[in-house]
Design a protein around this motif. Structure first.
Motif, PDB file in Angstrom:
ATOM      1  N   LEU A  51     -29.652   5.573 -26.231  1.00  0.00           N
ATOM      2  CA  LEU A  51     -29.055   6.536 -25.298  1.00  0.00           C
ATOM      3  C   LEU A  51     -29.901   6.757 -24.048  1.00  0.00           C
ATOM      4  CD1 LEU A  51     -27.606   8.964 -27.960  1.00  0.00           C
ATOM      5  CD2 LEU A  51     -26.388   7.253 -26.601  1.00  0.00           C
TER       6      LEU A  51
ATOM      7  N   ALA B 138     -32.273  11.864 -22.119  1.00  0.00           N
ATOM      8  CA  ALA B 138     -31.694  11.381 -23.382  1.00  0.00           C
ATOM      9  C   ALA B 138     -32.023  12.288 -24.559  1.00  0.00           C
ATOM     10  CB  ALA B 138     -32.204   9.971 -23.661  1.00  0.00           C
TER      11      ALA B 138
ATOM     12  N   THR C 152     -23.214  12.462 -14.737  1.00  0.00           N
ATOM     13  CA  THR C 152     -22.463  11.935 -15.870  1.00  0.00           C
ATOM     14  C   THR C 152     -22.991  12.712 -17.070  1.00  0.00           C
ATOM     15  OG1 THR C 152     -22.405   9.747 -14.852  1.00  0.00           O
ATOM     16  CG2 THR C 152     -21.926   9.859 -17.224  1.00  0.00           C
TER      17      THR C 152
ATOM     18  N   GLU D 246     -22.776  13.197 -21.071  1.00  0.00           N
ATOM     19  CA  GLU D 246     -22.309  12.662 -22.356  1.00  0.00           C
ATOM     20  C   GLU D 246     -22.645  13.710 -23.401  1.00  0.00           C
ATOM     21  OE1 GLU D 246     -20.743   9.768 -22.835  1.00  0.00           O
ATOM     22  OE2 GLU D 246     -20.854   9.113 -20.748  1.00  0.00           O
TER      23      GLU D 246
ATOM     24  N   CYS E  32     -23.495  11.378 -32.278  1.00  0.00           N
ATOM     25  CA  CYS E  32     -22.568  12.214 -31.495  1.00  0.00           C
ATOM     26  C   CYS E  32     -21.121  11.915 -31.824  1.00  0.00           C
ATOM     27  CB  CYS E  32     -22.816  12.035 -30.012  1.00  0.00           C
ATOM     28  SG  CYS E  32     -22.619  10.341 -29.469  1.00  0.00           S
TER      29      CYS E  32
ATOM     30  N   THR F  31     -27.394  12.939 -21.656  1.00  0.00           N
ATOM     31  CA  THR F  31     -26.770  12.863 -22.971  1.00  0.00           C
ATOM     32  C   THR F  31     -27.408  13.937 -23.839  1.00  0.00           C
ATOM     33  OG1 THR F  31     -26.496  10.489 -22.696  1.00  0.00           O
ATOM     34  CG2 THR F  31     -26.202  11.345 -24.906  1.00  0.00           C
TER      35      THR F  31
ATOM     36  N   GLY G 117     -17.242   7.859 -23.152  1.00  0.00           N
ATOM     37  CA  GLY G 117     -17.501   9.186 -22.612  1.00  0.00           C
ATOM     38  C   GLY G 117     -16.542  10.186 -23.208  1.00  0.00           C
TER      39      GLY G 117
ATOM     40  N   GLY H  25     -17.510  15.898 -22.358  1.00  0.00           N
ATOM     41  CA  GLY H  25     -18.233  15.066 -21.388  1.00  0.00           C
ATOM     42  C   GLY H  25     -17.517  14.900 -20.068  1.00  0.00           C
TER      43      GLY H  25
END
Ligand code: NAD
Length: 469
Positions: free
Chosen positions: A128, A120, A216, A218, A252, A195, A420, A426
């Motif tokens: 996050l 994070a 994943t 982000e 973000c 992230t 996302g 992302g």
């Protein structure tokens, strides 16, 4: 690196092995265990509110109200949503079986992936880190958390609380910065949720490729705003100022720059000035609700954007306090300002991630679409227009993680919608059932009775049964 983080670093392989052994024991799979974990996470947040408030004040000058609104409440809402729908998500669904395979039946059985690493950033260091964790636990995985070293009070608090609320070891924390993250990424995980910025996102994806671990990501980018709605300018300006300058712009999905036609710029600037005054007072430095820049490196980068730009609102700054006022800039004419890699000024080339808002005049909505499409697909696009035609224009002719009309940021709190980016902003999405999907494997289980033996038709010799291919 401190002695304590070094010590932690040396325990990284053991931490990941323990998380894997716990997963392999099957202890996190039953629905009852998942529910227990989600409730434990909720208790961790609600029973320690004063500690979270103090940590976020220390790290980011985040007020208790902001901490409630943008950190704790968001995660608690996500937990409540998961607890409400978990049984429905976990129920195996019937799958279709084509005529050629009948008789037979199919089920779609969701199964956990295994050990999930969550890395994070510092800007919403609770939300996050723990929002992805909700989906990870709901799906029956174990987790290793890597909070950001740049929000040290929050990271230390989470590292202290996790073993208390997860005594079974389903969730573990590794504190530290790049060396610890690098060592973590050398381990094998079954999924990684990262992230942060695109540069580190590439590092994560390369490391994941070594183990063929799905990710994943982000990420960030420049989220544009289009504005042409003059009907209720004070409301638009208020929403824009709130979205941009909350957490001192370190969000973000904060609006990165505003495009509008040249004739609208003066009125928009005046309305933004009033909105900033309303929200944080004439001297935002004295407001308990206005944040600070995370560190001096980021502060210097942001103040650097003021050089060569015309500051039309704010601009005051104080390095000792890492304070930068809510600031609006325009760029001097010298050719049309083009947002993107070829722009003259760095504030139009780089993700701003701070309280500096450039207003970029363009001739029309169509030109704004061209500007957006000439650059990376953004994480979010915000359209303030009462014209259905203009709204459609942006929806159909641009690509972004999300589109929000008449507001900004709020989609991040819309539990149940996928959150996302797309392309450079992302890979993958989470929140609500989309977290469940991202952190589960949907396994088709097909059952074919032995009688009647219809598979004989697909087996040789074909000519013997008169099958002509
Ligand atoms: P960052 O990419 O510098 O750091 C994120 C995390 O990665 C931290 O935990 C850090 O310790 C770790 N890290 C840093 N360097 C690493 C390396 N070389 N190898 C492995 N791990 C490493 O991001 P940040 O400065 O914390 O956050 C700002 C960025 O994050 C912005 O670009 C912002 O847009 C993006 N962001 C995206 C979202 C989203 O939901 N899409 C949310 C918040 C922030």
């Amino acid at each position: 690196m401190s002695a304590s983080t070094l010590a932690e670093g040396s325990r990284i392989p053991e931490t990941v092995t323990a998380a894997r052994e716990h997963f392999d024991s099957g202890a996190t799979r039953p629905l009852s265990a998942r529910i227990r974990h989600l409730r434990a996470l909720r208790a961790m947040l609600t029973e320690n509110e004063p500690d979270f408030e103090a940590a976020l004040w220390s790290d980011l000058h985040k007020s208790p109200a902001q901490t409630q609104l943008t950190e704790l409440n968001v995660v608690v809402a996500e937990i409540n949503h998961a607890l409400r729908y978990l049984r429905r998500w976990a129920r195996p669904k019937r799958g279709p079986v084509p005529v050629t395979l009948l008789p037979g039946r199919a089920r779609l059985v969701p199964e956990p992936l295994g050990v999930v690493l969550v890395i994070a950033p510092w800007n919403y260091p609770v939300q996050l880190l723990l929002d992805p964790l909700v989906g990870v636990l709901a799906a029956g995985n174990t987790a290793v958390l890597k909070p950001s070293e740049l929000a040290p009070a929050t990271a230390a608090l989470i590292a202290r609380l996790v073993p208390r609320y997860f005594p079974d070891g389903a969730v573990r924390t590794v504190q530290g910065g790049v060396p610890e993250a690098t060592e973590l990424l050398a381990q094998r995980f079954d999924h990684i949720v990262f992230t942060g910025g695109g540069a580190v996102g590439r590092v994560v994806m390369r490391a994941a490729a070594e183990h063929l671990t799905p990710v994943t990501l982000e990420l960030g980018g420049k989220s544009p705003v289009w504005f042409d709605d003059d009907a209720d300018l004070p409301a638009v300006a208020r929403r824009l100022a709130w979205a941009k300058f909350t957490n001192a712009g370190q969000t973000c999905v904060a609006p990165d720059y505003v495009m509008t036609t040249p004739d609208r710029v003066p009125a928009l600037v005046t309305a933004l000035r009033h909105a900033i005054d309303d929200l944080w007072g004439a001297d935002p430095r004295a407001s308990g609700e206005y944040g600070r820049i995370v560190n001096e490196h980021q502060f210097d980068r942001l103040v650097g954007y003021l050089t060569g730009a015309e500051v039309v609102i704010g601009g005051d700054h104080d390095r000792g306090q890492r304070y930068l006022a809510p600031t609006v800039v325009t760029l001097p004419d010298g050719g049309r300002p083009v947002v993107g890699p070829l722009a003259d000024h760095p504030v139009l080339r780089e993700e701003i991630f701070g309280p500096v808002l450039p207003i970029v005049p363009v001739a029309s909505a169509e030109e704004a679409v061209q500007v957006i499409n000439a650059w990376d697909k953004p994480l979010a696009l915000y359209v303030f227009s009462s014209s259905p035609r203009t709204r459609r224009l942006f929806e159909r002719h641009t690509s972004s993680g999300a589109v929000v009309h008449n507001a900004a940021l709020i989609h991040a709190a819309a539990t149940g919608l996928p959150f996302g980016g797309v392309g450079p902003s992302g890979i993958g999405a989470y929140h609500g059932s989309y977290s469940w999907r991202s952190f589960s494997h949907l396994k088709p289980v097909l059952t074919k009775p032995l009688r009647p033996d219809t598979l004989r038709l697909a087996q040789p010799p074909f000519t013997a049964r008169g099958v002509r291919l």
